[in-house]
Scaffold this motif. Structure first.
Motif, mmCIF file in Angstrom:
data_model
loop_
_atom_site.group_PDB
_atom_site.id
_atom_site.type_symbol
_atom_site.label_atom_id
_atom_site.label_comp_id
_atom_site.label_asym_id
_atom_site.label_seq_id
_atom_site.Cartn_x
_atom_site.Cartn_y
_atom_site.Cartn_z
ATOM 1 N N ALA A 141 72.210 20.147 30.599
ATOM 2 C CA ALA A 141 73.355 19.408 31.143
ATOM 3 C C ALA A 141 73.017 17.954 31.473
ATOM 4 C CB ALA A 141 73.906 20.111 32.374
ATOM 5 N N ALA A 142 71.841 17.714 32.014
ATOM 6 C CA ALA A 142 71.462 16.342 32.395
ATOM 7 C C ALA A 142 71.352 15.445 31.165
ATOM 8 C CB ALA A 142 70.155 16.348 33.168
ATOM 9 N N GLN A 143 70.763 15.956 30.092
ATOM 10 C CA GLN A 143 70.643 15.175 28.855
ATOM 11 C C GLN A 143 72.013 15.007 28.194
ATOM 12 O OE1 GLN A 143 67.708 17.016 26.327
ATOM 13 N NE2 GLN A 143 66.039 16.631 27.763
ATOM 14 N N ARG A 144 72.802 16.069 28.210
ATOM 15 C CA ARG A 144 74.138 16.019 27.604
ATOM 16 C C ARG A 144 74.991 14.967 28.319
ATOM 17 N NH1 ARG A 144 75.358 21.355 27.341
ATOM 18 N NH2 ARG A 144 76.195 21.348 29.430
ATOM 19 N N ALA A 145 74.914 14.922 29.636
ATOM 20 C CA ALA A 145 75.699 13.947 30.400
ATOM 21 C C ALA A 145 75.329 12.519 30.015
ATOM 22 C CB ALA A 145 75.496 14.158 31.899
ATOM 23 N N VAL A 146 74.049 12.248 29.873
ATOM 24 C CA VAL A 146 73.601 10.909 29.495
ATOM 25 C C VAL A 146 74.127 10.547 28.111
ATOM 26 C CG1 VAL A 146 71.557 9.530 28.942
ATOM 27 C CG2 VAL A 146 71.589 10.914 31.005
ATOM 28 N N MET A 147 74.051 11.479 27.169
ATOM 29 C CA MET A 147 74.548 11.227 25.812
ATOM 30 C C MET A 147 76.057 10.971 25.822
ATOM 31 S SD MET A 147 72.038 11.409 23.565
ATOM 32 C CE MET A 147 72.735 11.816 21.981
ATOM 33 N N VAL A 148 76.796 11.814 26.514
ATOM 34 C CA VAL A 148 78.256 11.686 26.533
ATOM 35 C C VAL A 148 78.680 10.379 27.191
ATOM 36 C CG1 VAL A 148 80.363 12.682 27.519
ATOM 37 C CG2 VAL A 148 78.708 14.160 26.382
ATOM 38 N N LEU A 149 78.077 10.046 28.321
ATOM 39 C CA LEU A 149 78.442 8.801 29.003
ATOM 40 C C LEU A 149 78.078 7.574 28.166
ATOM 41 C CD1 LEU A 149 77.436 9.743 32.649
ATOM 42 C CD2 LEU A 149 79.759 9.376 31.781
ATOM 43 N N THR A 150 76.979 7.652 27.430
ATOM 44 C CA THR A 150 76.566 6.526 26.596
ATOM 45 C C THR A 150 77.455 6.373 25.374
ATOM 46 O OG1 THR A 150 74.262 6.750 27.285
ATOM 47 C CG2 THR A 150 74.665 5.542 25.245
ATOM 48 N N TYR A 151 77.596 7.440 24.606
ATOM 49 C CA TYR A 151 78.241 7.330 23.301
ATOM 50 C C TYR A 151 79.745 7.564 23.311
ATOM 51 C CZ TYR A 151 73.567 7.004 21.480
ATOM 52 O OH TYR A 151 72.290 6.585 21.217
ATOM 53 N N TYR A 152 80.252 8.299 24.265
ATOM 54 C CA TYR A 152 81.685 8.562 24.292
ATOM 55 C C TYR A 152 82.418 7.726 25.329
ATOM 56 C CZ TYR A 152 80.670 12.554 21.302
ATOM 57 O OH TYR A 152 80.250 13.345 20.269
ATOM 58 N N HIS A 153 81.698 7.212 26.330
ATOM 59 C CA HIS A 153 82.346 6.420 27.377
ATOM 60 C C HIS A 153 81.760 5.022 27.491
ATOM 61 C CE1 HIS A 153 84.848 9.697 28.728
ATOM 62 N NE2 HIS A 153 83.814 10.475 28.497
ATOM 63 N N ASP A 154 80.846 4.694 26.594
ATOM 64 C CA ASP A 154 80.305 3.333 26.480
ATOM 65 C C ASP A 154 79.770 2.788 27.811
ATOM 66 O OD1 ASP A 154 79.630 1.218 24.821
ATOM 67 O OD2 ASP A 154 81.470 0.115 25.269
ATOM 68 N N MET A 155 79.101 3.637 28.571
ATOM 69 C CA MET A 155 78.529 3.197 29.845
ATOM 70 C C MET A 155 77.110 2.688 29.631
ATOM 71 S SD MET A 155 79.509 5.724 32.934
ATOM 72 C CE MET A 155 81.164 5.839 33.548
ATOM 73 N N ALA A 156 76.755 1.703 30.412
ATOM 74 C CA ALA A 156 75.401 1.177 30.399
ATOM 75 C C ALA A 156 74.482 2.109 31.183
ATOM 76 C CB ALA A 156 75.384 -0.215 31.029
ATOM 77 N N TYR A 157 73.211 2.060 30.878
ATOM 78 C CA TYR A 157 72.242 2.934 31.551
ATOM 79 C C TYR A 157 72.268 2.763 33.071
ATOM 80 C CZ TYR A 157 70.026 4.266 27.093
ATOM 81 O OH TYR A 157 69.759 4.775 25.848
ATOM 82 N N ASN A 158 72.449 1.531 33.546
ATOM 83 C CA ASN A 158 72.504 1.304 35.002
ATOM 84 C C ASN A 158 73.655 2.077 35.625
ATOM 85 O OD1 ASN A 158 70.316 -0.443 35.096
ATOM 86 N ND2 ASN A 158 71.580 -2.257 34.756
ATOM 87 N N ASP A 159 74.813 2.049 34.969
ATOM 88 C CA ASP A 159 75.971 2.779 35.481
ATOM 89 C C ASP A 159 75.736 4.285 35.401
ATOM 90 O OD1 ASP A 159 77.345 0.428 36.027
ATOM 91 O OD2 ASP A 159 78.306 0.379 34.059
ATOM 92 N N ILE A 160 75.112 4.733 34.319
ATOM 93 C CA ILE A 160 74.819 6.158 34.176
ATOM 94 C C ILE A 160 73.874 6.617 35.282
ATOM 95 C CG2 ILE A 160 73.755 7.911 32.689
ATOM 96 C CD1 ILE A 160 74.773 6.210 30.289
#
Length: 194
Positions: A141-160
């Motif tokens: 789940a932790a890895q999936r959340a990072v992938m989804v927020l990055t690629y589907y919601h265009d969030m920057a790593y700081n925001d993630i």
């Protein structure tokens, strides 16, 4: 800022969202409805890529927005409104997944393409989306959340990092491992289909 009464949904600018939250903190239901409508599709996609359970998705979106209604006054502006809302949704989703006995499943209907292209191309794209969705489902789940927020919601790593409440380097590490795991999963899928 446009009047929220005339708008059916976002996107709102960051400053408009901050003003909406201030109004929500004062009990303004119209402002809450405007923010709810702006975030409902985004949160549904985010939660849906983690949970894949329609009832849980709706429950988590509503629970998230209830927290926004109740805690709007606690927003301190130290992050973006979207980061604050997604962080609430992330925690609610993890809690919901832990409480759920149901296995995580992929829902091909979430990835339907109605672009009107040739049937063969459409089918190939749907199959690819399904394969990627199934591979994402196999990530922790932790890895999936990072992938989804990055690629589907265009969030920057700081925001993630703010959303998932961990250090920036942990987000980078999770992304590194998630990419490698996805690569292996997709390679294995490709090889098994030959």
């Amino acid at each position: 800022m446009q009047q929220e009464r005339g708008r059916t949904s976002g996107p709102y600018t960051e400053s408009e969202e901050v003003r909406l939250l201030a109004r929500i903190a004062g009990g303004d239901r119209v402002a809450f409805e405007a923010l709810y409508r702006a975030y409902f599709p985004r949160l549904s996609r985010f939660i849906g890529r983690m949970a894949r359970n329609a009832a849980l998705i709706e429950e988590v979106v509503n629970d998230t927005m209830l927290v926004v209604w109740q805690k709007a006054a606690s927003f301190d502006g130290s992050c973006k409104v979207s980061t604050w809302v997604f962080a609430i949704a992330y925690r609610k989703t993890l809690k919901g997944l832990k409480a759920s006995d149901e296995p995580v499943e992929s829902d091909a209907s979430l990835y339907e393409d109605d672009s009107g292209n040739q049937p063969e191309q459409t089918m190939k794209r749907q199959q690819l989306r399904q394969t990627v969705a199934e591979a994402l489902d196999q990530l922790p789940a932790a890895q999936r959340a990072v992938m989804v927020l990055t690629y589907y919601h265009d969030m920057a790593y700081n925001d993630i990092a703010d959303v998932v409440e961990c250090p920036l380097n942990t987000v980078k590490t999770r992304m590194f491992h998630a990419r490698h795991r996805l690569k292996d999963l997709l390679w294995n899928e490709r090889e098994s289909n030959r």
